[in-house]
Design a protein around this motif. Structure first.
Motif, PDB file in Angstrom:
ATOM      1  N   GLY A   1       0.784  -1.242   0.000  1.00  0.00           N
ATOM      2  CA  GLY A   1       0.000   0.000   0.000  1.00  0.00           C
ATOM      3  C   GLY A   1       0.811   1.285   0.000  1.00  0.00           C
ATOM      4  N   PHE A   2       2.107   1.209  -0.361  1.00  0.00           N
ATOM      5  CA  PHE A   2       2.902   2.446  -0.419  1.00  0.00           C
ATOM      6  C   PHE A   2       2.721   3.081  -1.796  1.00  0.00           C
ATOM      7  CE2 PHE A   2       4.805  -0.070   2.911  1.00  0.00           C
ATOM      8  CZ  PHE A   2       5.012   0.872   3.899  1.00  0.00           C
ATOM      9  N   ASN A   3       1.528   3.573  -2.032  1.00  0.00           N
ATOM     10  CA  ASN A   3       1.177   4.028  -3.384  1.00  0.00           C
ATOM     11  C   ASN A   3       0.724   5.490  -3.451  1.00  0.00           C
ATOM     12  OD1 ASN A   3       1.623   1.485  -4.805  1.00  0.00           O
ATOM     13  ND2 ASN A   3      -0.040   0.738  -3.514  1.00  0.00           N
ATOM     14  N   GLN A   4       0.836   6.208  -2.370  1.00  0.00           N
ATOM     15  CA  GLN A   4       0.432   7.628  -2.389  1.00  0.00           C
ATOM     16  C   GLN A   4       1.690   8.508  -2.389  1.00  0.00           C
ATOM     17  OE1 GLN A   4      -2.578   7.761  -3.156  1.00  0.00           O
ATOM     18  NE2 GLN A   4      -3.038   5.639  -2.573  1.00  0.00           N
ATOM     19  N   TYR A   5       1.469   9.810  -2.507  1.00  0.00           N
ATOM     20  CA  TYR A   5       2.607  10.743  -2.599  1.00  0.00           C
ATOM     21  C   TYR A   5       3.639  10.506  -1.495  1.00  0.00           C
ATOM     22  CZ  TYR A   5      -0.230  13.718  -5.701  1.00  0.00           C
ATOM     23  OH  TYR A   5      -0.984  14.216  -6.735  1.00  0.00           O
ATOM     24  N   ALA A   6       4.897  10.529  -1.909  1.00  0.00           N
ATOM     25  CA  ALA A   6       5.995  10.542  -0.921  1.00  0.00           C
ATOM     26  C   ALA A   6       6.198  11.990  -0.475  1.00  0.00           C
ATOM     27  CB  ALA A   6       7.260  10.011  -1.584  1.00  0.00           C
ATOM     28  N   PRO A   7       6.902  12.215   0.638  1.00  0.00           N
ATOM     29  CA  PRO A   7       7.226  13.607   1.015  1.00  0.00           C
ATOM     30  C   PRO A   7       8.044  14.273  -0.100  1.00  0.00           C
ATOM     31  CG  PRO A   7       7.873  12.061   2.740  1.00  0.00           C
ATOM     32  CD  PRO A   7       7.433  11.234   1.568  1.00  0.00           C
ATOM     33  N   MET A   8       7.958  15.596  -0.192  1.00  0.00           N
ATOM     34  CA  MET A   8       8.605  16.315  -1.299  1.00  0.00           C
ATOM     35  C   MET A   8      10.088  15.957  -1.488  1.00  0.00           C
ATOM     36  SD  MET A   8      10.676  19.155  -1.824  1.00  0.00           S
ATOM     37  CE  MET A   8      10.451  20.436  -0.592  1.00  0.00           C
TER      38      MET A   8
ATOM     39  N   PRO B   1       6.482   3.665  -4.291  1.00  0.00           N
ATOM     40  CA  PRO B   1       6.872   2.256  -4.101  1.00  0.00           C
ATOM     41  C   PRO B   1       8.308   1.965  -4.541  1.00  0.00           C
ATOM     42  CG  PRO B   1       5.184   2.474  -5.813  1.00  0.00           C
ATOM     43  CD  PRO B   1       5.311   3.805  -5.156  1.00  0.00           C
ATOM     44  N   MET B   2       8.786   2.664  -5.579  1.00  0.00           N
ATOM     45  CA  MET B   2      10.178   2.425  -5.992  1.00  0.00           C
ATOM     46  C   MET B   2      11.150   2.947  -4.945  1.00  0.00           C
ATOM     47  SD  MET B   2      10.416   2.752 -10.030  1.00  0.00           S
ATOM     48  CE  MET B   2       9.667   1.481 -11.015  1.00  0.00           C
ATOM     49  N   GLN B   3      10.824   4.083  -4.366  1.00  0.00           N
ATOM     50  CA  GLN B   3      11.711   4.622  -3.321  1.00  0.00           C
ATOM     51  C   GLN B   3      11.745   3.691  -2.119  1.00  0.00           C
ATOM     52  OE1 GLN B   3      11.943   8.878  -2.494  1.00  0.00           O
ATOM     53  NE2 GLN B   3      10.075   9.108  -3.695  1.00  0.00           N
ATOM     54  N   LYS B   4      10.558   3.205  -1.736  1.00  0.00           N
ATOM     55  CA  LYS B   4      10.490   2.281  -0.584  1.00  0.00           C
ATOM     56  C   LYS B   4      11.229   0.988  -0.936  1.00  0.00           C
ATOM     57  CE  LYS B   4       8.096   0.064   2.947  1.00  0.00           C
ATOM     58  NZ  LYS B   4       9.027  -1.025   3.245  1.00  0.00           N
ATOM     59  N   GLY B   5      10.981   0.470  -2.158  1.00  0.00           N
ATOM     60  CA  GLY B   5      11.615  -0.781  -2.587  1.00  0.00           C
ATOM     61  C   GLY B   5      13.135  -0.649  -2.590  1.00  0.00           C
ATOM     62  N   ILE B   6      13.644   0.469  -3.121  1.00  0.00           N
ATOM     63  CA  ILE B   6      15.101   0.666  -3.171  1.00  0.00           C
ATOM     64  C   ILE B   6      15.667   0.784  -1.751  1.00  0.00           C
ATOM     65  CG2 ILE B   6      16.922   2.282  -3.856  1.00  0.00           C
ATOM     66  CD1 ILE B   6      15.294   2.809  -6.427  1.00  0.00           C
ATOM     67  N   ALA B   7      14.939   1.485  -0.888  1.00  0.00           N
ATOM     68  CA  ALA B   7      15.408   1.627   0.504  1.00  0.00           C
ATOM     69  C   ALA B   7      15.550   0.253   1.151  1.00  0.00           C
ATOM     70  CB  ALA B   7      14.437   2.502   1.296  1.00  0.00           C
ATOM     71  N   ASP B   8      14.556  -0.621   0.950  1.00  0.00           N
ATOM     72  CA  ASP B   8      14.629  -1.971   1.543  1.00  0.00           C
ATOM     73  C   ASP B   8      15.751  -2.787   0.910  1.00  0.00           C
ATOM     74  OD1 ASP B   8      12.513  -1.215   3.056  1.00  0.00           O
ATOM     75  OD2 ASP B   8      10.985  -2.289   1.890  1.00  0.00           O
ATOM     76  N   TYR B   9      15.894  -2.653  -0.404  1.00  0.00           N
ATOM     77  CA  TYR B   9      16.898  -3.421  -1.156  1.00  0.00           C
ATOM     78  C   TYR B   9      18.322  -3.052  -0.724  1.00  0.00           C
ATOM     79  CZ  TYR B   9      19.382  -5.074  -5.379  1.00  0.00           C
ATOM     80  OH  TYR B   9      20.234  -5.686  -6.253  1.00  0.00           O
ATOM     81  N   LEU B  10      18.524  -1.761  -0.418  1.00  0.00           N
ATOM     82  CA  LEU B  10      19.878  -1.308  -0.053  1.00  0.00           C
ATOM     83  C   LEU B  10      20.433  -2.041   1.167  1.00  0.00           C
ATOM     84  CD1 LEU B  10      19.782   2.568  -0.666  1.00  0.00           C
ATOM     85  CD2 LEU B  10      21.207   0.889  -1.843  1.00  0.00           C
TER      86      LEU B  10
END
Ligand SMILES: Cc1ncc(COP(=O)(O)O)c(C=O)c1O
Length: 364
Positions: A37-44, A250-259
């Motif tokens: 459900g990480f599908n809404q706007y991320a912080p600026m 979701p890509m930002q969250k995914g990359i954060a987890d992947y790192l």
């Protein structure tokens, strides 16, 4: 060239995109983020945990700390990071120093901001920084100097003495510096490249730009980031807030987890093997390599095959007659030097495609 490659069913070593898959673990992380459900706007400025991890990464790579709250912004690709730097620093008629050959986005974006470009041609033999020409190009009118290190298209890197010269000029004239370091993780030197982040003198005036697309061989994701000291980042964000607002969550969250699970030093190893593999295969041909120290590009001199035609014609001829697409180096220049006989090859391709290309070129 990609369109011509497609038309002639040529092996495409032209445009800089890998033809092998993204790590399935990274894809799983992004899909998981979407499903959760990480599908809404991320912080600026970007997904906070990602900014925190990038701050840790930068510190462990270069021993320099950027504040994730105030000094790191996630952008839609490195290209938009560059655009935000230009929009927030250049005023009409400001002079901007660019090195030729240059990545093709810089000049049009600078002109759109009203900047006047002062070109400095890298030495044509080895694409090193010409100290005399750089010194002559810079003055009190210089607002910004843009450099790309490791360099597309040549694979050249900045030396310590180049940084020392830039520091001396910056202290004299007080311009901003934009270091496009999108190939930071693709460097073949044992000690790595000379990132400008290491310069304490330049750091207060420095914007650094990176690309997840390059590092994770996922160029189609168009995700990158910019680092700058707080006062400069404040200016950049005052533009970015309205031009972009924020990048897909979701890509930002995914990359954060992947790192957490990936060793980014493996990226350089993988590309070094590819570079060596390709250069070895190319020994069968009459194309002569120039050294490459970073990026996923290498230049080859084609003059032993044909010295009678320019590189644009040669690139077209190779695509049609040998079935191998490359990029002519002259297209990276405002005024290409006459008699340039170099083509750029992208070796971010499956080994089988690199071999097939070398075999076809060996026929010439
Ligand atoms: C030197 C350089 N800077 C920036 C970019 C753009 O990166 P991105 O795809 O993340 O916008 C590229 C892509 O080819 C590049 O070669």
């Amino acid at each position: 060239m990609s369109a011509l490659a497609e038309k002639h069913k040529a092996i495409n070593l032209s445009q800089g995109f890998p033809d092998f898959p993204v790590d399935p673990k990274l894809i799983d992380c992004v899909v998981k983020a979407m499903r959760e459900g990480f599908n809404q706007y991320a912080p600026m400025p970007g997904w906070q945990p990602l900014r925190e991890k990038l701050s840790v990464k930068h510190h462990s790579d270069y021993a320099v700390r950027y504040n994730p709250e105030t000094e790191i912004t996630i952008t839609p690709g490195a290209t938009q990071a560059l655009q935000s730097v230009f929009a927030s620093t250049i005023r009409p008629n400001d002079e901007v120093v660019l090195f030729a050959p240059a990545y093709d986005s810089y000049a049009p974006m600078i002109k759109a901001c009203g900047g006047k470009i002062v070109w400095v041609e890298l030495s044509p033999s080895d694409f090193s920084v010409p100290h005399q020409k750089l010194t002559e190009a810079v003055s009190s009118k210089t607002r910004l100097i843009v450099l790309n290190n490791p360099h597309n298209p040549s694979g050249a890197v900045w030396k310590k003495e180049d940084v020392l010269l830039l520091e001396a000029l910056q202290q004299k004239f007080g311009f901003f510096v934009l270091a496009d370091e999108v190939y930071e993780k693709i460097c073949f030197l044992p000690k790595g490249f000379e990132s400008l982040t290491k310069s304490e003198i330049l750091r207060p005036s420095l914007f650094l730009v990176y690309s997840f697309g390059k590092t994770f061989h996922a160029t189609g994701w168009k995700l990158g980031y910019v680092l700058a000291p707080e006062n400069l980042m404040k200016e950049l964000r005052s533009y970015f807030q309205y031009a972009v607002f924020s990048v897909n969550t979701p890509m930002q969250k995914g990359i954060a987890d992947y790192l957490d699970s990936v060793d980014l030093n493996e990226v350089a190893k993988m590309y070094m093997e590819k570079q060596q593999f390709f250069e070895n295969e190319m020994k069968k041909t009459k194309l002569r390599p120039l050294p490459t120290y970073g990026s996923y590009f290498q230049l080859y001199d084609y003059s032993e095959i044909r010295n009678d035609i320019g590189d644009v014609e040669m690139a077209e001829w190779l695509t049609i007659s040998a079935g191998v697409a490359t990029i002519p180096v002259s297209v990276f220049y405002p005024n290409p030097p006459t008699h340039m006989r170099y083509l750029r090859f992208c070796f971010a391709k499956k080994n089988e495609n690199l071999s097939r290309a070398a075999l076809a070129l060996a026929e010439l």
